[in-house]
Motif scaffolding. Structure first.
Motif, PDB file in Angstrom:
ATOM      1  N   UNK A  68       0.842  -1.203   0.000  1.00 15.24           N
ATOM      2  CA  UNK A  68       0.000   0.000   0.000  1.00 15.24           C
ATOM      3  C   UNK A  68       0.880   1.258   0.000  1.00 15.24           C
ATOM      4  N   UNK A  69       1.964   1.216   0.790  1.00  8.66           N
ATOM      5  CA  UNK A  69       2.896   2.362   0.790  1.00  8.66           C
ATOM      6  C   UNK A  69       3.415   2.593  -0.621  1.00  8.66           C
ATOM      7  N   UNK A  70       3.886   1.489  -1.232  1.00 11.84           N
ATOM      8  CA  UNK A  70       4.491   1.616  -2.557  1.00 11.84           C
ATOM      9  C   UNK A  70       3.476   2.118  -3.595  1.00 11.84           C
ATOM     10  N   UNK A  71       2.215   1.772  -3.406  1.00 11.30           N
ATOM     11  CA  UNK A  71       1.181   2.198  -4.364  1.00 11.30           C
ATOM     12  C   UNK A  71       0.560   3.538  -3.979  1.00 11.30           C
ATOM     13  N   UNK A  72       1.031   4.137  -2.882  1.00  8.77           N
ATOM     14  CA  UNK A  72       0.510   5.448  -2.477  1.00  8.77           C
ATOM     15  C   UNK A  72      -0.866   5.390  -1.828  1.00  8.77           C
ATOM     16  N   UNK A  73      -1.214   4.243  -1.233  1.00  7.19           N
ATOM     17  CA  UNK A  73      -2.528   4.142  -0.566  1.00  7.19           C
ATOM     18  C   UNK A  73      -2.330   4.301   0.945  1.00  7.19           C
ATOM     19  N   UNK A  74      -2.765   5.439   1.463  1.00  8.60           N
ATOM     20  CA  UNK A  74      -2.516   5.751   2.882  1.00  8.60           C
ATOM     21  C   UNK A  74      -3.813   5.989   3.637  1.00  8.60           C
ATOM     22  N   UNK A  75      -3.856   5.544   4.905  1.00 12.30           N
ATOM     23  CA  UNK A  75      -4.910   6.006   5.818  1.00 12.30           C
ATOM     24  C   UNK A  75      -4.553   7.441   6.168  1.00 12.30           C
ATOM     25  N   UNK A  76      -5.529   8.326   6.115  1.00 10.58           N
ATOM     26  CA  UNK A  76      -5.259   9.738   6.417  1.00 10.58           C
ATOM     27  C   UNK A  76      -5.710  10.068   7.831  1.00 10.58           C
ATOM     28  N   UNK A  77      -6.723   9.358   8.300  1.00  7.12           N
ATOM     29  CA  UNK A  77      -7.264   9.582   9.654  1.00  7.12           C
ATOM     30  C   UNK A  77      -7.665   8.239  10.220  1.00  7.12           C
ATOM     31  N   UNK A  78      -7.631   8.113  11.540  1.00  6.53           N
ATOM     32  CA  UNK A  78      -8.121   6.881  12.161  1.00  6.53           C
ATOM     33  C   UNK A  78      -9.609   6.737  11.823  1.00  6.53           C
ATOM     34  N   UNK A  79     -10.007   5.561  11.348  1.00  6.69           N
ATOM     35  CA  UNK A  79     -11.433   5.302  11.075  1.00  6.69           C
ATOM     36  C   UNK A  79     -11.859   5.675   9.660  1.00  6.69           C
ATOM     37  N   UNK A  80     -10.972   6.282   8.868  1.00  2.80           N
ATOM     38  CA  UNK A  80     -11.400   6.617   7.506  1.00  2.80           C
ATOM     39  C   UNK A  80     -11.374   5.352   6.634  1.00  2.80           C
ATOM     40  N   UNK A  81     -11.756   5.523   5.383  1.00  2.00           N
ATOM     41  CA  UNK A  81     -11.880   4.346   4.520  1.00  2.00           C
ATOM     42  C   UNK A  81     -10.544   3.605   4.383  1.00  2.00           C
ATOM     43  N   UNK A  82      -9.460   4.368   4.193  1.00  2.00           N
ATOM     44  CA  UNK A  82      -8.146   3.754   4.032  1.00  2.00           C
ATOM     45  C   UNK A  82      -7.742   2.982   5.291  1.00  2.00           C
ATOM     46  N   UNK A  83      -8.073   3.542   6.454  1.00  2.00           N
ATOM     47  CA  UNK A  83      -7.737   2.865   7.709  1.00  2.00           C
ATOM     48  C   UNK A  83      -8.523   1.560   7.816  1.00  2.00           C
ATOM     49  N   UNK A  84      -9.791   1.626   7.457  1.00  2.00           N
ATOM     50  CA  UNK A  84     -10.629   0.418   7.556  1.00  2.00           C
ATOM     51  C   UNK A  84     -10.189  -0.635   6.549  1.00  2.00           C
ATOM     52  N   UNK A  85      -9.610  -0.196   5.438  1.00  2.00           N
ATOM     53  CA  UNK A  85      -9.170  -1.164   4.414  1.00  2.00           C
ATOM     54  C   UNK A  85      -7.765  -1.692   4.681  1.00  2.00           C
ATOM     55  N   UNK A  86      -7.116  -1.207   5.737  1.00  2.00           N
ATOM     56  CA  UNK A  86      -5.793  -1.738   6.068  1.00  2.00           C
ATOM     57  C   UNK A  86      -4.663  -1.126   5.265  1.00  2.00           C
TER      58      UNK A  86
ATOM     59  N   UNK B  22       1.625   5.374   7.327  1.00  2.00           N
ATOM     60  CA  UNK B  22       2.710   6.365   7.347  1.00  2.00           C
ATOM     61  C   UNK B  22       2.206   7.761   7.700  1.00  2.00           C
ATOM     62  N   UNK B  23       1.070   8.146   7.133  1.00  2.00           N
ATOM     63  CA  UNK B  23       0.566   9.510   7.368  1.00  2.00           C
ATOM     64  C   UNK B  23      -0.061   9.657   8.746  1.00  2.00           C
ATOM     65  N   UNK B  24      -0.223   8.545   9.446  1.00  2.00           N
ATOM     66  CA  UNK B  24      -0.690   8.617  10.847  1.00  2.00           C
ATOM     67  C   UNK B  24       0.502   8.547  11.795  1.00  2.00           C
ATOM     68  N   UNK B  25       1.698   8.675  11.248  1.00  2.00           N
ATOM     69  CA  UNK B  25       2.887   8.782  12.106  1.00  2.00           C
ATOM     70  C   UNK B  25       3.689   7.507  12.250  1.00  2.00           C
ATOM     71  N   UNK B  26       3.487   6.531  11.358  1.00  2.00           N
ATOM     72  CA  UNK B  26       4.195   5.252  11.523  1.00  2.00           C
ATOM     73  C   UNK B  26       5.720   5.444  11.478  1.00  2.00           C
ATOM     74  N   UNK B  27       6.401   4.857  12.450  1.00  4.09           N
ATOM     75  CA  UNK B  27       7.861   4.963  12.540  1.00  4.09           C
ATOM     76  C   UNK B  27       8.554   3.707  11.999  1.00  4.09           C
ATOM     77  N   UNK B  28       7.786   2.851  11.313  1.00  2.00           N
ATOM     78  CA  UNK B  28       8.380   1.650  10.713  1.00  2.00           C
ATOM     79  C   UNK B  28       9.557   1.947   9.801  1.00  2.00           C
ATOM     80  N   UNK B  29       9.532   3.069   9.056  1.00  3.78           N
ATOM     81  CA  UNK B  29      10.676   3.343   8.180  1.00  3.78           C
ATOM     82  C   UNK B  29      11.957   3.696   8.932  1.00  3.78           C
ATOM     83  N   UNK B  30      11.887   3.934  10.239  1.00  6.04           N
ATOM     84  CA  UNK B  30      13.104   4.306  10.993  1.00  6.04           C
ATOM     85  C   UNK B  30      13.478   3.274  12.045  1.00  6.04           C
ATOM     86  N   UNK B  31      12.665   2.241  12.186  1.00 10.94           N
ATOM     87  CA  UNK B  31      12.813   1.343  13.338  1.00 10.94           C
ATOM     88  C   UNK B  31      13.251  -0.052  12.912  1.00 10.94           C
TER      89      UNK B  31
END
Ligand code: SF4
Ligand code: SF4
Length: 279
Positions: free
Chosen positions: A205-223, A227-236
């Protein structure tokens, strides 16, 4: 003879919440019972020992005398460097006194959790006890093996540390009679060799540019990617996406259940960075 078959572990608690031990108690492969009854000899742990008070301290002294140079010392929690460590005493001893007495006799030291690795939550600004992790405490206190050679310290950061990284480290030592390969921060490469982002199930999803923008929005519900909700996976660096967390079903790790990684295993990242940045 028994300590040859089952390596002796001495486990100290300093400044911490006991979350790392609690997490280990919930491990299921192997279970903590099988670990401490069949695989290792846990001779001292303030949380798990049946004995208390003088009996417990005697068990510690006896174990050190019996296993000099051969036991693994696990430390959970940070060391308060201010005022000689008086903010954390067990049996009237400061962490510094305990480390000087016990660590030089150990074969290796495992600093479990972010507290023991670099200071963790207690080292948050303004760090009133001057909390540091075990590698820095050893450096400042000049602690080495009793023959003066460097004492290997394996750090297993995480808040809590994944119990499987401790179990794997202990079982690696048990099987191969040597320590696993470590990175420059003392972390085993088998567990901390890859960024979470490299191994995350949401990476397509990251590679395809599909991001959750807010908790509970459509993107969040679709998994979609968090990243735009603050994920630190790229640094950890940690193996959470591979081994997951908590043993309660598939995808049970923070990102898997829809929460961004907050970098608990990486010094200077995420919530630890926020705590340190507070004036
Ligand atoms: Fe608790 Fe986190 Fe420290 Fe582990 S690293 S003892 S979970 S505060
Ligand atoms: Fe990377 Fe986090 Fe997105 Fe996973 S959820 S792909 S770790 S940014």
């Amino acid at each position: 003879e028994q300590s040859q078959a089952r390596p002796t572990v001495i486990w100290l608690h300093f400044q911490e919440c006991t979350g790392c031990t609690e997490s280990l108690l919930r491990a299921t492969h192997p279970t903590v019972e099988s670990l401490i009854l069949d695989l290792i000899s846990l001779d001292y742990s303030e949380t798990l020992l049946a004995a208390a008070g003088h009996q417990a301290e005697q068990a510690l002294a006896d174990s050190i005398a019996r296993n000099r140079g051969n036991f693994i010392l696990v430390v959970e929690g940070s060391v308060p460097m201010r005022d000689g460590g008086i903010y954390c005493k067990v049996a009237r001893k400061t962490p510094q006194e305990m480390l000087h007495e016990i660590a030089p006799q150990a074969a290796a030291v495992v600093a479990i959790g972010s507290c023991a690795s670099w200071g963790g939550v207690q080292s948050a600004a303004p760090n009133p006890t001057e909390a540091v992790g075990i590698p820095v405490a050893f450096e400042r206190e000049g602690i080495t093996k009793s023959d003066g050679s460097p004492l290997p310290v394996i750090t297993l950061p995480g808040c809590p540390a994944s119990p499987y990284n401790l179990l794997s480290t202990v079982l690696y030592y048990l099987t191969l009679k040597r320590l696993p390969e470590l990175d420059a921060k003392g972390r085993p490469l088998f567990a901390y060799g890859r960024l979470i982002h490299e191994n995350c199930e949401r990476r397509p999803h990251f590679d395809a540019g599909r991001f959750a923008e807010e908790f509970g929005d459509e993107g969040h519900r679709k998994g979609w990617c968090l990243y735009k909700l603050g994920c630190k996976g790229p640094e950890t660096y940690a193996n959470c996406p591979a081994i997951e967390f908590g043993d309660v079903g598939a995808n049970t790790w923070p990102v898997g259940i829809g929460h961004p990684c907050f970098g608990c295993a990486e010094q200077g990242v995420g919530f630890h960075k926020a705590l340190h940045d507070q004036a």
